[in-house]
Design an enzyme around this catalytic site. Sequence first.
Site, short mmCIF file in Angstrom:
data_model
loop_
_atom_site.label_atom_id
_atom_site.label_comp_id
_atom_site.label_asym_id
_atom_site.label_seq_id
_atom_site.Cartn_x
_atom_site.Cartn_y
_atom_site.Cartn_z
N ASP A 43 -12.24 7.74 4.12
CA ASP A 43 -11.01 8.53 4.21
C ASP A 43 -11.31 9.99 3.92
OD1 ASP A 43 -8.47 9.62 4.06
OD2 ASP A 43 -7.67 8.08 2.73
N TYR A 62 0.85 -1.20 0.00
CA TYR A 62 0.00 0.00 0.00
C TYR A 62 0.88 1.25 0.00
CZ TYR A 62 -3.72 3.19 1.58
OH TYR A 62 -4.63 4.22 1.69
#
Length: 131
Positions: free
Chosen positions: A45, A21
């Site tokens: 997010d 990631y």
Amino acid sequence: MTADQQASTLSDKISATVEAYISHLTSGTADDLADLFAEGATVEDPIGAPVRSTRDELVEFYGIITGMESRNATLKWTRIAGDTAVFEFTLVTGNSEMKFEITPIDIMVFDENGKIASMRAVWESSDLKQL
């Protein structure tokens, strides 16, 4: 395989996914990032923002970051327990004229294959700094 061996295997998979990631935030594509997520995964997010839950939404979201002229993510620390990882990283993005830095803390839950089932990012707009 014992329960301890299974936990170690999942922990190893989670650790590898977190590393991937961070790597993809620096040099991957939006599709590379979306590939780390399980089918039907959710992304919030930051926490409180609308939840993204389709691959197209993930690619669109991560495309904002991967579309930047420059970007660099650095992992600060990670904690893994069971199927969950919590980690802090710094992300610097921008172009030759303006750069921004943010240091969120992400909370990710993983499936048995080490794919991200959910991600929630802890940060607020005041955490975004212009460099």
